[in-house]
Design an enzyme around this catalytic site. Structure first.
Site: not given
Length: 312
Positions: A132, A275, A18-19, A213
């Site tokens: 979250k 990640k 997103g960033n 994601k």
């Protein structure tokens, strides 16, 4: 193991954080969002060979946050559940990415956006422990008045945010359709925001949750038989002791060594840890390598000269 991409025809799966699409600070106007997406499209076009079979996933946190703020500001309108907001942002971001890539590559393959559902387990323990953060920040008094669960996630006068479950993805519902689109030569934008979370309950039913994601990107990359998974973010590497005076970037690293760092809790729970876990799952499932880097380092990372490159 050789640290270069194979010459096979398996798709390259690239997850856009997103960033990397918006940056860390907002809110953002439509023009600012479009400009950020166009920069990302140029990075991808300048870096990748025109013949690359490309599948793009993306984050949606800032966009979902904007929609939640809008809903709170217009309480007289019907309030939409979180799964519907995820679907809305998939279409929003996908539309901008699709158009930007088409404009950057007018003679290349067509770009398709697919609203994607992801099955989660209705008995996942995450449903009993919402963690979250989503949406705006609240004071303690404001948080106490909300009809949903909130939690203090930072310091300051407005430390509280809504928290929702984040169950593990089990299955990408449209994986076969994505594979068919890629086989026909299309670039596919899909699984935005981790996918719309659904459970199988006599059919598919959306649930109030968000799916990570990067974990969904791994699941999809494995299902597609990809040999490389790329997770683009706003830092050039995964770091050991990140933010400390002795922080150290990880370059080429084996899955076994990366697992030791993960087990030692050396990665941020809400940032780098998912990640790293996605990279390890991808390699364990047969992928050749997984990469963590920034958009501007993508070419060098694919050439084995930048980023964190996880190999078996």
């Amino acid at each position: 193991m050789n640290d270069t991409r194979s010459d096979g025809t398996d798709p390259l799966v690239v997850a856009l954080g997103g960033n990397t699409l918006l940056g860390q600070h907002g809110p953002w106007t439509a023009d600012e969002q479009r400009s950020a997406v166009e920069r990302t499209a140029r990075h991808l076009t300048d870096t990748l060979d025109p013949g690359t079979d490309l599948v793009l996933t993306h984050g949606n946190g800032p966009q979902v946050g904007n929609l939640l703020v809008q809903q709170e500001a217009a309480a007289e309108t019907p309030q939409l559940p979180l799964d519907v907001l995820v679907a809305e942002t998939q279409a929003q971001i996908g539309y901008m990415l699709q158009q930007a890539l088409d404009n950057e590559r007018p003679t290349e393959t067509e770009v398709m956006t697919l609203v994607t559902q992801v099955v989660v387990d209705g008995d996942d323990p995450a449903f009993a422990r919402p963690t979250k953060p989503v949406g705006p920040f609240y004071t303690e008094t404001e948080a106490a008045e909300k009809p949903f669960e909130t939690r203090a996630v930072s310091d300051g006068e407005r430390p509280y945010r809504r928290v929702v479950p984040s169950p593990d993805p089990v299955e990408v519902v449209e994986a076969d359709e994505i594979a068919e689109l890629v086989a026909r030569g299309n670039t596919v934008v899909c699984a935005g925001g981790g996918g719309v979370p659904v459970v199988r309950d006599g059919g598919l039913r959306g649930v109030e949750a968000v799916v990570d994601k990067d974990r969904t990107s791994q699941l999809l990359a494995t299902a597609l038989g990809a040999d490389t998974l790329v997770l683009l973010t706003d830092v050039a590497h995964a770091y050991v002791n990140y933010g400390e005076a002795d922080q150290r970037p990880l370059g080429r690293v084996t899955a076994a060594d990366l697992r030791k760092h993960l087990d030692a809790e050396e990665f941020g729970e809400g940032s780098m840890q998912p990640k790293v876990e996605a990279c390890l799952r991808f390699v364990a499932a047969g992928g050749e390598r997984a990469i963590i880097t920034t958009p501007d380092q993508l070419g060098d990372a694919l050439a084995g000269e930048a980023g964190t490159r996880v190999v078996a």
